[in-house]
Design an enzyme around this catalytic site. Structure first.
Site, PDB file in Angstrom:
ATOM      1  N   TYR A  68       5.438  12.596   8.058  1.00  0.00           N
ATOM      2  CA  TYR A  68       6.797  13.135   8.148  1.00  0.00           C
ATOM      3  C   TYR A  68       6.905  14.440   7.381  1.00  0.00           C
ATOM      4  CZ  TYR A  68       7.480   8.382   9.665  1.00  0.00           C
ATOM      5  OH  TYR A  68       7.370   7.195  10.334  1.00  0.00           O
ATOM      6  N   HIS A 103       6.015   6.097  -0.676  1.00  0.00           N
ATOM      7  CA  HIS A 103       6.539   4.815  -1.148  1.00  0.00           C
ATOM      8  C   HIS A 103       5.494   3.737  -0.997  1.00  0.00           C
ATOM      9  CE1 HIS A 103       7.131   4.837   3.222  1.00  0.00           C
ATOM     10  NE2 HIS A 103       6.870   3.540   3.113  1.00  0.00           N
ATOM     11  N   VAL A 104       5.755   2.632  -1.682  1.00  0.00           N
ATOM     12  CA  VAL A 104       4.930   1.434  -1.527  1.00  0.00           C
ATOM     13  C   VAL A 104       5.861   0.311  -1.104  1.00  0.00           C
ATOM     14  CG1 VAL A 104       3.407  -0.207  -2.651  1.00  0.00           C
ATOM     15  CG2 VAL A 104       3.361   2.188  -3.343  1.00  0.00           C
ATOM     16  N   SER A 105       5.727  -0.143   0.145  1.00  0.00           N
ATOM     17  CA  SER A 105       6.622  -1.197   0.639  1.00  0.00           C
ATOM     18  C   SER A 105       6.247  -2.519   0.010  1.00  0.00           C
ATOM     19  CB  SER A 105       6.488  -1.303   2.161  1.00  0.00           C
ATOM     20  OG  SER A 105       6.893  -0.103   2.751  1.00  0.00           O
ATOM     21  N   HIS A 165       0.842  -1.201   0.000  1.00  0.00           N
ATOM     22  CA  HIS A 165       0.000   0.000   0.000  1.00  0.00           C
ATOM     23  C   HIS A 165       0.866   1.236   0.000  1.00  0.00           C
ATOM     24  CE1 HIS A 165       0.762  -1.130   4.260  1.00  0.00           C
ATOM     25  NE2 HIS A 165       1.141   0.144   4.295  1.00  0.00           N
ATOM     26  N   LEU A 166       0.216   2.328  -0.305  1.00  0.00           N
ATOM     27  CA  LEU A 166       0.888   3.621  -0.280  1.00  0.00           C
ATOM     28  C   LEU A 166       0.431   4.328   1.003  1.00  0.00           C
ATOM     29  CD1 LEU A 166       2.461   5.954  -1.646  1.00  0.00           C
ATOM     30  CD2 LEU A 166       0.322   6.589  -2.754  1.00  0.00           C
ATOM     31  N   SER A 167       1.357   4.415   1.983  1.00  0.00           N
ATOM     32  CA  SER A 167       0.964   5.002   3.266  1.00  0.00           C
ATOM     33  C   SER A 167       0.751   6.492   3.129  1.00  0.00           C
ATOM     34  CB  SER A 167       2.053   4.754   4.301  1.00  0.00           C
ATOM     35  OG  SER A 167       2.063   3.413   4.667  1.00  0.00           O
TER      36      SER A 167
END
Lengths: 236, 905
Positions: free
Chosen positions: A176, A182-184, A93-95
């Site tokens: 942040y 990012h996508v983990s 997913h994209l957080s």
């Protein structure tokens, strides 16, 4: 009666310590890192505390990459990490937020707030062209994640800003300062972001990705996951 | 046969050489010869001989008889008795020598012994013999005789023997025969265990303590023992313990300590005494340290304050005695030679004594806690007593929270123990330990959810005192987290922890904190949850709404009000509605008039009448300020219909004021009319007066007069002077003579109307007593016609009056006619023409007469004649007589007018 005494302090009776108690003690005691691949909790699981995060599901990205490519990266990274096990992330997913703690009675209000904030947000196409290594806040795990390309980041950052505004309503920490969206895809234990061999491998992979124009998907919904509940917000 | 023949020959030989006396004996001797085995004949012979002159002869005959018939009880008995009497007679006679007496006695004794050869089964013989011997003072012989008797007689007859035997040994025990006596008594006790008590007494009397104790123990151990003196086992125990404790050295046969301890465990009401006895036992045995141990043990185990004080006093006395003793010894020692060891010892004893005295409150507290370990205040007290010993305080707290069962806790809440425990650590700057205590407290059992909530609140307050409020917030958020399954708040079978999330106390504190330290969103979430859980109070709802209003979320606030209103019923919702409506009107004013009206209507729909006044006023105010005056008036009208009677008058006041202000004074007429019509009399009078005043001010004299006239009907002149005065003033100022007279006429008729009413109570009478003469006239005249009872009373009074005025009832009392006729003539000549003015003639209506008492009439008609007839007619004339003397007051008021009217007529 025996006391556990330390110098200068008043002792605490052993009997007291032996009494049942400690809030949410039962579930905290049951926490065993080995049960979930060596991961440790950054905050204890407690009744009434609902770990909440907001993200865009990125399952399509995985489809586009293809399973074998991810698998090959995984084995290569594992080798670069000197044989440490590298696991795939369950649902990529994209957080859009950090993981925060909500109280049970706040969930409904929070999702309402989020819904109203996201009400007129548009879908944004997401393109990732770089694989990077990101350690988590307390450096107990490293994620290997696809980083969003420069040109697709602003749209997503807007989403992040909206989510942040909902967070601040509830006095919760915002995302942040300079978000690395990012996508983990993969993760491993420990902080591997500074490993030279890993860096090299990542650079190689990123180069390949960039040359092929990156991979992408359309972020058309936002999911707020709170504990075991999921709330979907479709983007227009 | 030979023997028989020989005997008869001897007898025959006797006959031939006989004295005259012997000759008298002859027939008896012959009869004996004939019937030597007939007891009767022997006895007859004895009887013949027993003339007291020759006892020897009698004895001889007896001897011969018993020789002949040795088995005859009758003979032996008589013989022995004779012997004894003889001996006694000898003993009593002064001229018998001692040797003779002794010889006589020994012969008697020998006779007894001989008798017993045959009669040894006869208890009577034995008893007599024993008694005889005893009387002789032959102790050993009598003892032996008793012993022989006991041996010869069957057990069933021993009962008769023992009492004299015991008497004997008791008598002689102090004189060197103690051992013998003891042996006899021991035998007796074996024969008859019930006699043990006596035996014990005997033993005690003779200082045989050991045996006495042994016997007492035997008595106590014997379950079937029945005290002949009605002593209970308990009393015997006490006796035993006393004995044991007083004589530790003498008693060796039993284990005294074991016995007393058993007593302690068995007789809970004597524990204090028994412990003291045990200690005393040790003390007397010279075992001081053991005695001290016993005292300590006693202080640590007794459970009642009474026992405690008993033991403690004894203990203190013991220590004090010890100190004194040592001091004295030390002084003596110091005189002899300075010895440091002795002074050390006395110092130690002194310290012990002081220590004991110091510990008293703590020990007492322990006793109370042993008595009821669930007594919370006692635990707190204990902690206070240990004020300078923190380690022990901790121990006490720990013990308290472990011991006290919150469900049994008396006189206090067990949860306070926990919170105080935590506060104790907090006081000593050990926050983490305080938190530990709170954690345990939160998990511990509590009686009510409120108790647990109290613990959490205290915890949160501590966090607030020592750190960022977020910590307290997080804590409370944790506390109010719902459990995993659904729980009924009032389900007692669920643990309090599971029901905590619905605690109003906790939530109130939480929302309070959220409001102060959280964000608006979190506070709202908390408030919303409270409303969802249905634990909010109207005040909470108001707080919530006010918070939203302060943040300018007006519509949200109003929605909250609506939610709250839906939750509560009248009359709890009153405050909520009030706040809502006030705030709504303040916020929107006239901007959302229709909505406001809806709200008011909604509110008033279910509002109880007695609470509706403020809402009507608010509603009317809103309409006045922002809506139409007519609507406002409508609201007032509705309010007046709705409100209970006692709230209407002030409402009318407001209404009239508003009408005057909005529509003009003339419009108030209708309102006044309505008020007068609908209000109770008392209030209606007020309004009438004001209405009349208003009309007067407006110059509408006729209207005003009409109002007065209307109101007059509800104004009794005796009680509502003010009104009549006002009317009079009005007439004087605005009216003519005619109208004034009309007013007076009305007044009279009203007075008449009221006078017929019987509800003229004592209070009213008292009020009237100080009032006008009108009333007095009424009093004497009016009732006589209307109330027969009063008439009778009056009659009584008058008959008691002095002779001089007896003319009043002359006719009835058969007075000479002349007196009757002349006296009234003098008195009534002035009173006169009542009847005339009323035109009623001789047979006037009494009521009319009384009205005629009014001054104007009397002055109008002062030319009237025919007094005599009138006065003679009715006894009421006497009343009028009094009237006239008192009437001038009103006539002075209307002096000029009255004169005018005179002139006119």
């Amino acid at each position: 009666m025996s006391f556990s005494s330390s110098s200068g302090r008043l002792p605490v009776p052993q009997d007291l310590l032996a009494m049942p108690g400690g809030v949410g003690g039962a579930s905290a005691a049951a926490d065993d890192p080995l049960a979930h691949q060596g991961r440790t909790r950054s905050f204890p699981a407690e009744r009434g505390q609902w770990a909440t995060s907001v993200h865009c599901p990125a399952g399509e990205l995985l489809d586009e990459l293809g399973e074998h490519r991810v698998e090959s990266w995984r084995s290569a990274l594992s080798a670069a990490c000197h044989g440490a096990e590298v696991h795939p992330v369950d649902s990529p997913h994209l957080s859009l937020s950090r993981t925060v703690i909500l109280r049970h009675h706040q969930i409904a209000a929070y999702t309402d707030a989020l819904r109203s904030k996201l009400a007129d947000s548009a879908c944004c196409p997401v393109v990732a062209d770089k694989l990077i290594a990101l350690p988590n806040d307390d450096c107990t795990r490293t994620f290997f994640a696809l980083r969003l390309a420069e040109h697709s980041a602003p749209a997503c950052e807007q989403l992040v800003a909206r989510v942040d505004s909902a967070m601040s309503l509830f006095g919760l920490p915002v995302y942040y300062d300079q978000p690395q969206l990012h996508v983990s895809l993969l993760w491993t234990l420990g902080d591997r972001s500074q490993d030279r061999s890993v860096q090299r491998l990542l650079d190689d992979i990123s180069g390949d990705l960039a040359s092929s124009g990156g991979v992408g998907f359309l972020a058309d919904q936002v999911v707020c996951r709170s504990g075991n509940k999921e709330f979907m917000f479709s983007l227009s | 046969m030979f023997f028989y023949l020989f005997g008869s020959i001897i007898n025959t030989l006797f006959i031939y050489s006989l004295t005259p006396q012997e000759e008298e004996d002859l027939p008896y001797e012959e009869e004996i010869l004939r019937n030597p085995y007939s007891v009767k004949s022997w006895l007859r012979y004895v009887e013949h001989k027993a003339d007291g002159r020759r006892p020897v002869a009698v004895c001889q005959i007896y001897e011969r008889a018993v020789k002949q018939l040795p088995g005859s009880y009758k003979l032996w008995y008589r013989y022995l008795r004779y012997r004894r009497l003889l001996a006694r007679a000898r003993a009593n006679s002064p001229d018998v020598s001692d040797a003779d007496l002794q010889a006589e006695l020994s012969v008697a004794n020998a006779a007894h012994e001989r008798a017993l050869v045959h009669m040894h089964k006869m208890p009577r013989i034995w008893l007599d013999y024993c008694r005889f011997l005893t009387r002789q003072g032959r102790i050993t012989e009598s003892r032996r005789a008793f012993d022989r008797a006991l041996r010869s007689l069957p057990l069933t007859q021993h009962d008769r023997l023992w009492p004299p035997y015991l008497r004997l040994v008791r008598l002689h025990a102090p004189h060197g025969c103690l051992e013998t006596a003891l042996r006899v008594l021991r035998r007796y006790v074996r024969f008859k265990p019930e006699g043990r008590e006596d035996f014990v007494d005997f033993l005690l009397e003779h200082q045989r303590l050991d045996e006495a104790v042994a016997n007492l123990v035997a008595i106590i151990n014997d379950d079937s023992f029945q005290s002949s003196r009605g002593k209970s086992k308990h009393a015997l125990w006490q006796e035993l313990c006393n004995l044991l404790s007083r004589n530790p050295l003498e008693v060796t046969s039993v284990n005294a300590e074991a016995i007393i301890r058993q007593g302690i465990s068995r007789y809970t009401d004597q524990v204090g005494r028994l412990w003291t006895a045990l200690a005393e036992w040790h003390l007397r045995a010279g075992n001081i340290s053991r005695a001290r141990d016993v005292f300590e043990e006693a202080l640590a185990t007794v459970t009642t304050v009474r026992d405690f004080s008993q033991v403690f006093d004894a203990s203190a006395e013991f220590e004090e005695g010890l100190v004194r003793q040592l001091m004295e010894a030390a002084e003596e020692g110091a005189a002899a030679a300075g010895d440091s060891e002795e002074s050390l010892e006395s110092d130690l004893a002194m310290l012990r004594f002081e220590h004991l005295i110091e510990r008293r409150p703590l020990l007492l507290n322990s006793v109370l806690l042993r008595q009821n370990p669930h007594c919370v205040p006692e635990w707190h007290k204990r902690v206070q007593l240990l004020a300078d010993r923190p380690a022990e305080q901790i121990g006490t707290y720990m013990e308290a929270v472990k011991t006290v069962d919150p469900h049994k806790a008396s006189a206090g809440r067990a949860c306070t123990l926990w919170t105080e425990f935590a506060k104790f650590y907090e006081k000593h700057d050990q926050l983490s330990d305080a938190r530990t205590v709170f954690e345990k407290a939160a998990a511990a059992d509590h009686r009510t959810v409120d108790d647990l909530a109290y613990v959490w609140c205290q915890w949160a307050e501590m966090e607030l005192r020592h750190g960022p409020p977020e910590k307290a917030l997080a804590l409370l958020a944790k506390a109010v987290a719902p459990p995993s399954h659904k729980v009924d708040f009032y389900d007692r079978s669920e643990p309090v922890q599971a029901r905590l999330h619905k605690s109003l106390k906790l939530w109130s504190f939480y929302v309070d904190l959220e409001e102060s330290y959280g964000t608006l969103a979190t506070a709202r979430a908390a408030y919303d949850r409270m409303l969802d859980l249905q634990i909010a109070t109207p005040q909470i709802v108001i707080n919530y709404a006010v918070m939203l209003e302060e943040s300018a979320y007006f519509e949200e606030a109003f929605r909250v009000y609506e939610r709250g209103i839906a939750l509560f019923k009248w009359p709890n919702v009153e405050e909520l509605w009030k706040t809502y409506l006030i705030h709504f009107s303040d916020r929107y004013g006239g901007a959302k008039l229709e909505r406001a009206r809806d709200l008011f209507e909604q509110c008033l729909e279910h509002c109880p009448a007695e609470l509706s006044r403020p809402f009507f006023l608010l509603y009317a105010k809103l309409e006045e300020e922002h809506g139409l005056a007519k609507r406002a008036m409508n609201v007032y009208e509705r309010a007046l219909e709705r409100l209970p009677a006692n709230q209407r008058a002030p409402m009318f006041n407001i209404y009239i004021n508003r009408v005057a202000e909005l529509l003009g004074v003339t419009h108030t007429r209708a309102v006044y009319e309505k008020a007068i019509e609908s209000l109770p009399d008392a209030e209606a009078r007020e309004f009438c007066l004001r209405f009349a005043e208003l009309e007067t001010r407006l110059g509408e004299v006729d209207r005003a007069r009409a109002v007065y006239a209307y109101c007059a009907q509800i104004c009794d002149p005796r009680l509502h002077e003010q009104f009549w005065h006002a009317w009079q003033e009005f007439e004087i100022a605005n009216g003519s003579e005619e109208t004034l007279r009309e007013m007076l006429r009305v007044k009279r008729s009203v007075t008449a109307a009221f006078s017929t009413q019987l509800n003229y109570t004592a209070a009213a009478a008292a009020a009237a007593g100080s009032a006008d003469s009108d009333d007095q006239a009424e009093d004497s005249a009016g009732p006589s016609s209307s109330d027969p009872m009063r008439a009778l009373e009056q009659q009584q009074q008058q008959s008691a009056q002095p002779k001089g005025i007896l003319f009043v009832r002359g006719k009835d009392q058969e007075q000479p006619a002349g007196v009757m006729r002349t006296a009234p003539a003098a008195a009534e000549s002035a009173a006169s023409g009542v009847a005339n003015s009323n035109g009623a003639g001789g047979k006037a209506n009494p009521e009319e007469l009384q009205i005629g008492g009014d001054d104007d009439d009397s002055e109008d008609s002062d030319a009237g004649g025919e007094v005599m007839e009138e006065a003679g007619e009715d006894s009421d004339g006497g009343g009028e007589n009094i009237e006239i003397s008192e009437l001038p007051v009103p006539s002075e008021v209307l002096g000029s007018l009255a004169k005018d009217s005179d002139d006119e007529s």
